[in-house]
Write a protein that holds these residues in place. Structure first.
Motif, short mmCIF file in Angstrom:
data_model
loop_
_atom_site.label_atom_id
_atom_site.label_comp_id
_atom_site.label_asym_id
_atom_site.label_seq_id
_atom_site.Cartn_x
_atom_site.Cartn_y
_atom_site.Cartn_z
N PRO A 46 0.81 -1.22 0.00
CA PRO A 46 0.00 0.00 0.00
C PRO A 46 0.85 1.28 0.00
CG PRO A 46 -0.98 -1.60 1.47
CD PRO A 46 0.33 -2.19 1.02
N ALA A 47 1.91 1.32 0.78
CA ALA A 47 2.76 2.52 0.83
C ALA A 47 3.45 2.76 -0.51
CB ALA A 47 3.78 2.38 1.95
N GLU A 48 3.86 1.70 -1.17
CA GLU A 48 4.51 1.85 -2.47
C GLU A 48 3.53 2.34 -3.53
OE1 GLU A 48 8.03 -1.53 -2.00
OE2 GLU A 48 6.01 -2.11 -2.70
N LYS A 49 2.28 1.92 -3.43
CA LYS A 49 1.28 2.42 -4.37
C LYS A 49 1.08 3.91 -4.20
CE LYS A 49 -1.39 -1.90 -4.72
NZ LYS A 49 -2.70 -2.56 -4.50
N LEU A 50 0.92 4.36 -2.96
CA LEU A 50 0.68 5.78 -2.72
C LEU A 50 1.89 6.62 -3.09
CD1 LEU A 50 -1.22 5.57 0.69
CD2 LEU A 50 -2.18 5.85 -1.61
N ALA A 51 3.08 6.07 -2.90
CA ALA A 51 4.30 6.83 -3.22
C ALA A 51 4.36 7.18 -4.70
CB ALA A 51 5.53 6.03 -2.83
N GLN A 52 3.82 6.31 -5.56
CA GLN A 52 3.84 6.58 -6.99
C GLN A 52 2.90 7.72 -7.38
OE1 GLN A 52 5.87 5.27 -9.41
NE2 GLN A 52 6.93 4.43 -7.62
N LEU A 53 2.02 8.10 -6.48
CA LEU A 53 1.07 9.18 -6.76
C LEU A 53 1.55 10.52 -6.23
CD1 LEU A 53 -2.35 7.43 -6.02
CD2 LEU A 53 -0.86 7.25 -8.01
N GLY A 54 2.82 10.61 -5.86
CA GLY A 54 3.35 11.86 -5.32
C GLY A 54 4.69 12.21 -5.91
N SER A 55 5.27 13.28 -5.39
CA SER A 55 6.55 13.78 -5.86
C SER A 55 7.37 14.22 -4.66
CB SER A 55 6.33 14.96 -6.82
OG SER A 55 7.52 15.32 -7.49
N ARG A 104 9.00 19.41 5.59
CA ARG A 104 9.26 18.50 4.48
C ARG A 104 10.32 17.46 4.87
NH1 ARG A 104 10.51 21.92 0.26
NH2 ARG A 104 8.53 21.63 -0.80
N ASP A 105 10.09 16.22 4.51
CA ASP A 105 11.00 15.13 4.82
C ASP A 105 12.26 15.24 3.97
OD1 ASP A 105 11.97 12.82 5.93
OD2 ASP A 105 10.28 11.55 5.32
N THR A 106 13.32 14.56 4.41
CA THR A 106 14.52 14.47 3.60
C THR A 106 14.25 13.61 2.37
OG1 THR A 106 15.28 12.47 4.71
CG2 THR A 106 15.94 14.59 5.67
N PHE A 107 15.15 13.69 1.41
CA PHE A 107 15.01 12.87 0.22
C PHE A 107 14.92 11.39 0.58
CE2 PHE A 107 17.08 10.23 -3.03
CZ PHE A 107 16.26 10.48 -4.11
N GLU A 108 15.84 10.91 1.39
CA GLU A 108 15.84 9.49 1.75
C GLU A 108 14.54 9.07 2.41
OE1 GLU A 108 19.58 8.78 3.90
OE2 GLU A 108 19.97 7.29 2.34
N GLY A 109 14.05 9.93 3.32
CA GLY A 109 12.81 9.59 4.01
C GLY A 109 11.61 9.64 3.08
N ALA A 110 11.60 10.64 2.19
CA ALA A 110 10.45 10.81 1.30
C ALA A 110 10.32 9.70 0.28
CB ALA A 110 10.54 12.16 0.58
N ILE A 118 -7.51 13.54 -9.85
CA ILE A 118 -6.11 13.95 -9.81
C ILE A 118 -5.26 12.71 -9.52
CG2 ILE A 118 -4.37 15.28 -8.55
CD1 ILE A 118 -6.38 17.50 -8.25
N ASP A 119 -4.37 12.39 -10.45
CA ASP A 119 -3.56 11.18 -10.34
C ASP A 119 -2.28 11.38 -9.55
OD1 ASP A 119 -5.32 9.73 -12.16
OD2 ASP A 119 -4.45 10.97 -13.74
N VAL A 120 -1.68 12.56 -9.65
CA VAL A 120 -0.37 12.82 -9.04
C VAL A 120 -0.44 14.09 -8.22
CG1 VAL A 120 2.09 13.19 -9.44
CG2 VAL A 120 0.78 11.72 -11.00
N GLU A 121 -0.01 14.01 -6.98
CA GLU A 121 0.04 15.17 -6.10
C GLU A 121 1.40 15.84 -6.21
OE1 GLU A 121 -0.60 16.44 -1.40
OE2 GLU A 121 -0.28 14.34 -1.94
N LEU A 122 1.40 17.13 -6.54
CA LEU A 122 2.63 17.92 -6.64
C LEU A 122 2.57 19.07 -5.63
CD1 LEU A 122 3.05 18.25 -10.54
CD2 LEU A 122 3.96 16.47 -9.03
N PRO A 123 3.72 19.58 -5.18
CA PRO A 123 5.09 19.17 -5.54
C PRO A 123 5.65 18.09 -4.63
CG PRO A 123 5.22 21.11 -4.18
CD PRO A 123 3.75 20.80 -4.35
N ASP A 124 4.90 17.76 -3.54
CA ASP A 124 5.34 16.77 -2.57
C ASP A 124 4.22 15.77 -2.31
OD1 ASP A 124 8.03 17.72 -1.64
OD2 ASP A 124 6.89 19.49 -1.07
N LEU A 125 4.59 14.65 -1.74
CA LEU A 125 3.60 13.65 -1.31
C LEU A 125 3.17 14.03 0.10
CD1 LEU A 125 2.14 10.99 -1.93
CD2 LEU A 125 4.09 9.79 -0.94
N ALA A 126 2.01 14.66 0.22
CA ALA A 126 1.51 15.11 1.51
C ALA A 126 0.17 14.44 1.81
CB ALA A 126 1.39 16.63 1.53
#
Length: 805
Positions: free
Chosen positions: A60-69, A92-98, A350-358
């Motif tokens: 589930p987390a991997e699916k949601l991650a694909q819908l963000g930036s 905002r999270d770090t790159f590694e965390g995000a 809306i398929d993709v949330e920009l600019p971050d996955l929030a």
């Protein structure tokens, strides 16, 4: 390595660009995917089978991650380049965390801080390698960037603004520009461009007028579609924005609600998007921040799903404008929590949330309805990645190389666009073209020595570099006085600021007047300097209280006119300003809509005559700034006249207007039939002749009038145009092929119809210079237009006469 790219020696394998440190992977984690066995990586298998396999493998987390930036951006509150960036970026999270579960997109790797092409590619490579080797499934990200006036990146070419493209009425040149932008972006690893803007202008006070293609939906549609085609042919996905109604906000205020009925929405706002989807095959759409009839676009399922996908057949991705998802809670109040906002947005389409996955990170996949919406969005995202080749076995990001983003090719296109976009509004034939024998010219204006004042707010020099003053503009641009000296080497060019751009005058007007009295000609260069959120007089969030020139520039022009010297008024702006007071007093008036890095030379060459002006207005130029808003497409009740109001809304210069140093005659139209059925077609042929003594180009325009209809209609509306270049004495036949769908409108039953009755077709060189007309009668029953209407007017141009002499 440039001074703004720093190696972090405290952590081997890490580097920083002053924004966020990015890990450079050196080994593959033991728990990552087995790339050799993955069905979804096999390009020989059917696309749906590959997508099925990848979706099935995801948590589930991997699916949601694909819908963000993820946006690797941390800056101070006074350095925002997006609305409410200071608030929405907090925590905002770090790159590694995000990206621990992967990520759908990477936000503005090149457009956030000044990095060279090689450095930006290194940043993309590091991020993509991290996703490939240090996330479980190893799915790369789509990289997106802004690209409205060119690739918004350091040391990249700055093309004219969209309003300037529109003034060329030249779709083929716009397509060539977009193709160049696309190839540059693709070369450095960018997949998606957040352009073009298809908003139709309804209020010139709106700050983002400079980003639009004007006030006519057909001009906007054809030029935006050309941009989409060029960008995607160059290898980059285009994104249509802002869907829909962003430019029609109340009072011309950024993000304000929209007051509009379904007919105005259908007939004015939506046609450019429909053409760019159906003809241009755009890969992506971005929602508008605004709300229409109290429904925010980001939560409007009718707009984003029923209309866009159901009626129009759009199959690409819908991306949110930055933070539009949490704005459903913070700005619109239709959601109690960010999680609720995300649920509304993904259900709307809306398929993709920009600019971050929030918000999308908080979606509850245990809810069957939410899970179904996520599945639909996820498959669209993965299908686009598959089409880009990102899911293929062995895909790797490009190795960093030096790429010239301001190449001679780019400069040549920018030059041609700038030259064709300059509009000669008025000319008493006493001063222009400027003579090489002119002894002294005064160039007066608050921004005459600032070449950045000729660029749009989304150009990198104005969008990012003000926070890095030591880097200048990043590209070579000569100011206008220097360009004039180059064109007129024997003429002394005297430069004075005249007055500040917006602050009160402190004596500079008097200094300019004194200098002007000693010159043969005065160039009064007035207008805007673009900037974001009030840091300019034009640009996103830099809305105007009225349409008089900013600051004391009106007083400056009046003072210069009072010197008795001939004054050429040169307006360099993002919007049209009220010029009625100067029409009969200036020797000439020239309009340039923020013409970019090649703009100073283009303006100079038009003023000196080495380039014959050929631009035409994609908006009206108002006479006064007191009666707003108004565009040429108003029905009879919205037009000037009849003494029904003390406020005149007559234009100083009408839509489509543009003069030349030669002369043209336009006659016609000649119809191949005077009666056609409501499901038929007609051709209208006009003749244009260059009756002057030098080569030049003009725009032949065809308008339709529907004097009696079941709902009120514009008095006249453009239905076709053609830019025609002719040698002296030469002529051409311009033939417009019109299906009756081109006369359709949204009727009483809120459906698109073609109605029987009489129409008047008129041709000319502007709305105010129509030189011939013909009556066409549509016969038969009222016809409902189907789901595949004819959206374009095909035009052919045929030479009919040899060049004289």
């Amino acid at each position: 390595m440039s001074p703004h790219l720093l190696v972090d020696t405290t952590k081997p394998g890490w580097w920083s660009d002053g924004v966020e440190r990015i890990p450079v992977p050196t080994t593959t984690d033991a728990d990552t995917h087995d790339t050799g066995a993955a069905i979804w990586r096999d390009p020989s298998r059917p696309a749906e089978e590959r997508i099925d396999a990848l979706v099935a493998a995801m948590t589930p987390a991997e699916k949601l991650a694909q819908l963000g930036s993820h946006w690797a951006d941390h800056r101070s509150p006074d350095e925002v380049i997006a609305p409410m960036q200071d608030v929405m970026s907090a925590g905002r999270d770090t790159f590694e965390g995000a990206v621990r579960d992967g990520i759908g997109q990477l936000t503005r790797v090149f457009g956030t801080a000044p990095v060279t092409a090689r450095e930006g590619m290194a940043k993309v490579q590091a991020s993509q390698q991290h996703l490939l080797t240090r996330t479980r499934l190893g799915v790369p990200a789509v990289v997106h960037e802004e690209c409205l006036t060119g690739f918004t990146a350091y040391q990249a070419a700055v093309y004219p603004t969209s309003m300037a493209w529109a003034a060329t009425f030249h779709p083929e040149l716009v397509r060539e520009m977009a193709h160049a932008i696309g190839t540059d972006m693709a070369a450095v690893g960018v997949h998606q461009g957040l352009s073009p803007v298809l908003d139709v202008v309804t209020d010139y006070r709106w700050g983002r007028v400079e980003e639009t293609l004007g006030e006519d939906p057909y001009v906007v549609a054809t030029l935006a579609t050309a941009y989409v085609q060029g960008l995607q042919e160059g290898g980059v996905l285009a994104t249509l924005k802002h869907f829909a109604g962003h430019a029609t906000s109340r009072g011309g205020r950024n993000h304000a609600p929209v007051s509009m009925g379904v007919r105005e929405l259908r007939d004015l706002v939506l046609p450019p998007f429909e053409m760019a989807v159906k003809v241009g095959r755009s890969a992506s759409v971005m929602n508008s921040y605004t709300e229409l009839d109290h429904v925010p676009a980001a939560a409007d399922r009718w707009l984003l799903t029923d209309l866009l996908r159901g009626e129009w057949g759009f199959t690409g991705t819908v991306v949110s404008d930055y933070w539009a998802v949490p704005f459903l809670k913070a700005k619109h109040g239709v959601a109690a929590t960010v999680a609720d906002a995300a649920r509304l947005a993904v259900h709307a389409g809306i398929d993709v949330e920009l600019p971050d996955l929030a918000g999308y990170a908080q979606l509850d996949l245990d809810d069957p309805e939410v899970a179904a919406d996520v599945e639909i969005a996820l498959r669209r995202v993965l299908r686009q990645k598959l089409e880009l080749g990102l899911l293929d076995e062995g895909w790797t990001p490009a190795e960093p190389v030096d790429v010239d983003l301001d190449s001679p090719r780019n400069r040549d296109i920018a030059r041609r666009l700038a030259e064709e976009s300059v509009v000669l509004l008025a000319d008493d034939h006493t001063v222009l073209p400027l003579s090489p024998a002119t002894s002294r010219i005064a160039v007066v204006g608050p921004c005459v020595e600032d070449p950045a004042a000729l660029m749009g707010a989304y150009s990198f020099p104005l969008h990012v570099l003000p926070r890095h003053p030591g880097l200048g503009l990043g590209i070579e641009v000569a100011p206008l006085p220097e360009a004039l000296r180059s064109e007129l080497p024997g003429t002394e060019v005297v430069v004075r600021p005249g007055c500040p751009l917006v602050e009160p005058d402190t004596g500079q007007i008097a200094e300019a007047v004194e200098a002007a009295r000693d010159c043969d000609v005065v160039l009064a260069v007035v207008g805007d300097r673009a900037g974001m959120f009030g840091k300019g007089t034009s640009g996103e969030g830099s809305d105007a209280p009225g349409l008089d020139l900013p600051g004391d520039q009106v007083a400056l022009v009046e003072a210069l006119l009072g010197t008795g010297r001939p004054v050429v008024l040169v307006v360099v702006s993002g919007r049209p300003y009220a010029l009625g007071a100067f029409v009969d007093r200036a020797a000439a008036i020239v309009q340039a809509f923020l013409p970019g890095s090649e703009g100073p030379g283009a303006i100079a060459r038009v003023l000196t005559g080495s380039v014959n002006p050929s631009g035409h207005l994609p908006v009206q130029v108002p006479a006064t700034g007191s009666a707003l808003p108004h565009t040429y497409l108003a029905p009879p009740l919205g037009q000037d006249g009849d003494k029904i109001s003390n406020l005149s809304i007559a234009a100083a210069f009408p839509f489509g207007h543009g003069l030349s140093y030669t002369s043209f005659e336009v006659s016609g139209p000649v119809l191949d039939a005077t009666e056609v059925p409501t499901d038929g077609a007609v051709t209208a042929t006009a003749t244009v002749t260059n009756t002057g003594e030098r080569a030049g180009a003009t725009v032949v325009q065809l308008y339709a009038a529907d004097p009696v209809a079941q709902v009120t209609r514009p008095v006249r509306q453009l239905v076709g145009y053609a830019r025609v270049h002719l040698e002296p004495g030469a002529g051409a036949e311009v033939t417009f092929a019109l299906h009756t769908d081109r006369f359709s409108f949204t009727g009483l039953e809120r459906a698109r119809v073609v109605e029987p009755g009489e129409l008047e077709l008129s041709v000319g060189r502007s709305l105010g210079d129509l030189t011939g007309s013909a009556t066409l009668t549509l016969t038969g029953p009222l016809r409902r237009v189907g789901s595949r209407p004819v959206l374009t007017t095909d035009v052919s141009v045929r030479a009919i006469q040899e060049v004289a002499g």
